[in-house]
Write a protein that holds these residues in place. Structure first.
Motif, PDB file in Angstrom:
ATOM      1  N   LYS A  74       4.691  11.140  -2.621  1.00 58.33           N
ATOM      2  CA  LYS A  74       4.841  12.712  -2.722  1.00 58.33           C
ATOM      3  C   LYS A  74       4.565  13.124  -4.088  1.00 58.33           C
ATOM      4  O   LYS A  74       4.718  12.637  -5.064  1.00 58.33           O
ATOM      5  N   SER A  76       3.279  -0.946   3.991  1.00 54.32           N
ATOM      6  CA  SER A  76       2.581   0.001   3.851  1.00 54.32           C
ATOM      7  C   SER A  76       3.491   1.414   4.352  1.00 54.32           C
ATOM      8  O   SER A  76       3.945   1.579   5.323  1.00 54.32           O
ATOM      9  N   ILE A  77       3.757   2.273   3.148  1.00 53.50           N
ATOM     10  CA  ILE A  77       4.468   3.427   3.167  1.00 53.50           C
ATOM     11  C   ILE A  77       3.817   4.626   2.623  1.00 53.50           C
ATOM     12  O   ILE A  77       3.225   4.475   1.387  1.00 53.50           O
ATOM     13  N   GLU A  78       3.718   5.619   3.248  1.00 53.59           N
ATOM     14  CA  GLU A  78       3.089   6.782   2.550  1.00 53.59           C
ATOM     15  C   GLU A  78       4.118   8.111   2.460  1.00 53.59           C
ATOM     16  O   GLU A  78       5.276   8.078   2.751  1.00 53.59           O
ATOM     17  N   ASN A  79       3.769   8.750   1.399  1.00 49.70           N
ATOM     18  CA  ASN A  79       4.500  10.008   0.952  1.00 49.70           C
ATOM     19  C   ASN A  79       6.090   9.522   0.463  1.00 49.70           C
ATOM     20  O   ASN A  79       7.089  10.193   1.014  1.00 49.70           O
ATOM     21  N   SER A 139       0.921  -1.065   0.057  1.00 52.37           N
ATOM     22  CA  SER A 139      -0.065  -0.217  -0.032  1.00 52.37           C
ATOM     23  C   SER A 139       0.837   1.304   0.088  1.00 52.37           C
ATOM     24  O   SER A 139       1.351   1.773   1.021  1.00 52.37           O
ATOM     25  N   PHE A 140       1.123   1.868  -1.052  1.00 46.90           N
ATOM     26  CA  PHE A 140       1.947   2.834  -1.341  1.00 46.90           C
ATOM     27  C   PHE A 140       1.198   4.103  -1.778  1.00 46.90           C
ATOM     28  O   PHE A 140       0.204   4.070  -2.552  1.00 46.90           O
ATOM     29  N   THR A 141       1.580   5.521  -0.991  1.00 44.22           N
ATOM     30  CA  THR A 141       1.392   6.846  -1.607  1.00 44.22           C
ATOM     31  C   THR A 141       2.729   7.672  -1.995  1.00 44.22           C
ATOM     32  O   THR A 141       3.598   7.334  -1.036  1.00 44.22           O
TER      33      THR A 141
END
Length: 316
Positions: free
Chosen positions: A152, A189-192, A148-150
């Motif tokens: 920047k 799971s990693i964001e930005n 689950s990646f988002t």
């Protein structure tokens, strides 16, 4: 006599009546349950001590039924304390065979071991118990990274996720593994995200038939870069045009826009592209062709043409 005395005498009669009624009920139950009955019982089969190089096949019996003759109290007791058959697989297992058989007399002995005294057991639901076993085999399966990646704003992955090793070896019963071709990791799971990813993640075993997974961890990496949009106006080259035919493109040029990493932006030029229209694949009814990028840099993404179709005129 006073009313209080009459009421007390009446209550005493009711209590005596209830006492003798309860006593009669107890004698009735004792008399009734002291008699012998025959009832159908269920014995659960518990398979124990399965050898490491084998596994129980699907479809083996989970229980058997039988008729038990005993007094009512014993019948009631064993209805709550359910009988079991503790089957020690290693006692009967032969690695040269895929099954073994428990005879009816042996089953009777196993069932009888549940009871405190020699009770009559009849009508076993099977004449014999056939137990099937699958050999434990090894199988190589592809690893699917769950994530689950988002990212920047302005950042994107340069390529697809890399998994190392991309496959693992699982072991289990041959019959159970035949339909398994992939196995998943835990969710990453990693964001930005704005830089390259490199991490180690566990393999998830959601299948109880899988005995081992080697290795049980894999490395997952993803190259990430900041992207910018590039744009060129390019001439269109028509191919497969008959030599005796003259056409004119309504729009002889097409604008190609694309995304490319900031690091590679300066390396892209007009010479990196070639746009063609194939006359043999034209839309004959509406007289248009679709532009195709026959040549383009391998590191660009999200290519868009404008216009998306090329109209043309035929001169005779």
């Amino acid at each position: 006599m006073s009313k209080g005395f009459l009421k007390k005498h009446k209550n005493l009669k009711v209590k005596r009546f209830l006492f003798f009624l309860l006593l009669a009920a107890i004698f009735w139950v004792l008399t009734k349950f002291s008699r012998e009955f025959t009832a159908t019982m269920v014995a659960k089969i518990q398979y124990e001590n399965v050898p490491e190089n084998a596994a129980l096949s699907e479809g083996n019996l989970k229980s058997i039924t039988f008729d038990l003759t005993a007094n009512g109290f014993e019948i009631l007791f064993y209805k709550f304390k359910k009988p079991t058959i503790d089957l020690q697989i290693n006692k009967y297992y032969d690695k040269e065979k895929d099954h073994f058989i428990i005879t009816k007399s042996e089953l009777n002995r196993m069932v009888s071991s549940n009871f405190n005294r020699n009770l009559a057991i009849k009508n076993l639901s099977v004449e014999e118990l056939k137990v099937f076993l699958d050999p434990i085999v090894l199988k190589k399966v592809k690893v699917i990274p769950k994530h689950s990646f988002t990212f920047k704003d302005g950042f994107k992955p340069i390529d697809s996720i890399n998994v190392s090793p991309d496959s693992v070896v699982i072991s289990g019963p041959s019959g159970s593994l035949k339909n398994i071709s992939t196995i998943e990791t835990e969710v990453i799971s990693i964001e930005n995200i704005e830089k390259d990813i490199s991490t180690t993640v566990k393999i998830i075993n959601n299948n109880k038939e899988i005995v081992t997974i080697k290795p049980n961890k894999v490395s997952v990496s993803l190259k990430v870069a900041e992207f910018s949009q590039g744009k060129f106006t390019l001439p269109i080259e028509v191919i497969n045009l008959p030599p005796d035919l003259d056409i004119k493109l309504v729009s002889p040029n097409v604008t190609v826009s694309y995304d490319v990493s900031v690091n590679d932006f300066s390396e892209i030029s007009k010479d990196s592209f070639r746009v063609i229209c194939d006359y043999s694949k034209r839309n004959k009814e509406e007289n248009f062709m679709l532009p195709i990028l026959e040549k383009m840099p391998p590191n660009i993404q999200n290519v868009v043409f404008e216009p998306k179709k090329i109209d043309f005129l035929i001169f005779k």
